[in-house]
Design a protein around this motif. Structure first.
Motif: not given
Length: 434
Positions: A369-395
């Motif tokens: 399983q690999v989560i990646g990005t198609l282009w440039s991303v904002y680092d604050d948005t990347a942190a938001d996505v990471a937090e939401l994803v890991y909260d879900d996967l560790m629920s």
């Protein structure tokens, strides 16, 4: 010295003999158990199981015609895309890439001007440069958002809506049981966000005309890659650990202020099973540690050379790049990788069908399983996505990477619907794998 007629004749005879010998050897190999298809194209019945958990849609783009091949376990169905042309795809892709590159350039210039200002240069010339750079970035970002809106609508009208109609995905699931599907684009479409196609403006009517509102999307480089990724994976060993590479301040790069927040999210979820490499520790050690970890998370700068995509990769603290070529040269016993960096799922423009991306390289070499990005991303948005994803996967208290596609889908819908962020913020994030 030119060959004589006799020498030419002998060379031809020798080559013909070698060709016959090759054919005979191949036939001998095909008589062996499990080698009957040696050097043959894969039989269709061998590939159909790749669609065991949902259809795979191969979008074929050529100068003759364009179609979507819908692969199910029962067979293949062709969805004709009569108004889609290679010329139109190339034109849309070029415009999409142009505005993204302009934003990247404007961002770099703005950072340089801001750094001079923050370092104490408050001269009139410095203030003017900073103001001009900020205005230039705002213009570029505005054009990017307008172009992306047009592109996503075009992808919906030309490709996504006909495909989803064929699949019967015509509305948002009412019971929360989201269907899955896999995109396998070809040609220039490998650079485009098919998973984000649609009309996302809240004023667009009727509502729900988006891929995001009808299905959980993933990507696969090929049917064979998805089939291989579906093979049973053993239970994670008791000592399975998460490798966290966090580079908030890489020399000669724009600082990433949100990396520390992202790092803290990972450490809070996986401590004490965390191997943390940050700052000056994130150099050559990353290459060796990646091969020893089942899970990996990178929060750093990424880059892609679209003319020579194998040289793209992740920037390390010593200025080196953990490249696609390096990743591809090794095998990994991995299960999950989150590439919270720019351009990790985008390949080159000359051979787009080769899917030479960091995401694909990790997937091909063992990371399921690999989560990646198609282009440039904002680092604050990347942190938001990471937090939401890991909260879900560790629920439920244990890490469940098999749910990563659903977790990412929920995260980007949250950013769009709850946070109200534009498509430029959330559309780059992709999932590859089963």
């Amino acid at each position: 010295m030119p060959e004589t007629a006799g020498e030419v004749s002998r060379t031809i005879d020798r080559r013909m003999a070698l060709a016959r010998e090759w054919d005979e050897l191949v036939e001998e190999v095909r008589k062996l158990d499990d080698f009957k298809d040696f050097l043959k194209p894969p039989r269709l019945e061998m590939l159909l199981p790749a669609a065991a958990d949902g259809p795979v849609v191969i979008v074929n783009v050529s100068r003759w015609r364009c179609d979507a091949l819908v692969v199910r376990t029962s067979g293949v169905e062709v969805v004709n895309l009569p108004s889609l042309t290679l010329r139109a795809v190339v034109g849309q892709t070029n415009e999409y890439l142009r505005v993204l590159q302009e934003v990247d350039q404007a961002t770099y210039i703005l950072h340089q001007a801001r750094r001079r200002y923050d370092d104490g240069d408050r001269s009139l010339d410095s203030i003017r440069r900073y103001t001009a750079a900020k205005q230039s970035w705002q213009r570029a970002a505005g054009e990017r958002d307008r172009t992306l809106t047009t592109t996503l609508r075009w992808l919906w009208d030309q490709i996504a809506e006909p495909v989803l109609a064929c699949l019967g995905f015509v509305a948002t699931p009412a019971d929360g049981a989201w269907p899955r599907m896999w995109w396998c684009p070809t040609g220039p479409l490998t650079l485009m966000p098919l998973h984000a196609a649609g009309y996302h403006d809240p004023t667009d009517t009727p509502a729900g005309r988006t891929v995001l509102d009808r299905v959980v999307s993933s990507y696969t480089p090929t049917l064979r890659a998805l089939l291989e990724a579906r093979r049973p994976l053993g239970s994670p060993p008791a000592e399975a650990r998460m490798l966290v590479v966090a580079l908030a301040d890489t020399p000669d790069e724009v600082p990433l202020a949100a990396v520390e927040r992202e790092r803290d999210v990972l450490v809070s979820h996986f401590s004490p099973r965390t191997t943390l490499l940050e700052g000056a520790m994130a150099t050559a050690a990353v290459r060796d540690e990646l091969a020893r970890h089942r899970w990996a998370h990178f929060s750093c700068h990424g880059s892609q050379n679209m003319a020579d995509p194998s040289q793209g990769g992740l920037r390390l603290h010593d200025g080196s790049t953990l490249s696609i070529a390096e990743i591809s040269a090794r095998q990994h016993d991995g299960e999950f990788a989150f590439l919270s960096a720019c351009m990790t799922a985008v390949g080159g423009v000359d051979l787009p069908d080769e899917v030479i991306t960091l995401t694909a390289a990790l997937h091909y070499t063992g990371y399921r399983q690999v989560i990646g990005t198609l282009w440039s991303v904002y680092d604050d948005t990347a942190a938001d996505v990471a937090e939401l994803v890991y909260d879900d996967l560790m629920s439920d208290g244990t890490f469940a990477p098999a749910r990563s596609a659903h977790a990412l889908h929920g995260a980007i819908r949250h950013l769009r619907d709850v946070r109200g962020l534009p498509a430029s913020a959330w559309s780059p994030f992709t999932h590859t794998g089963p």
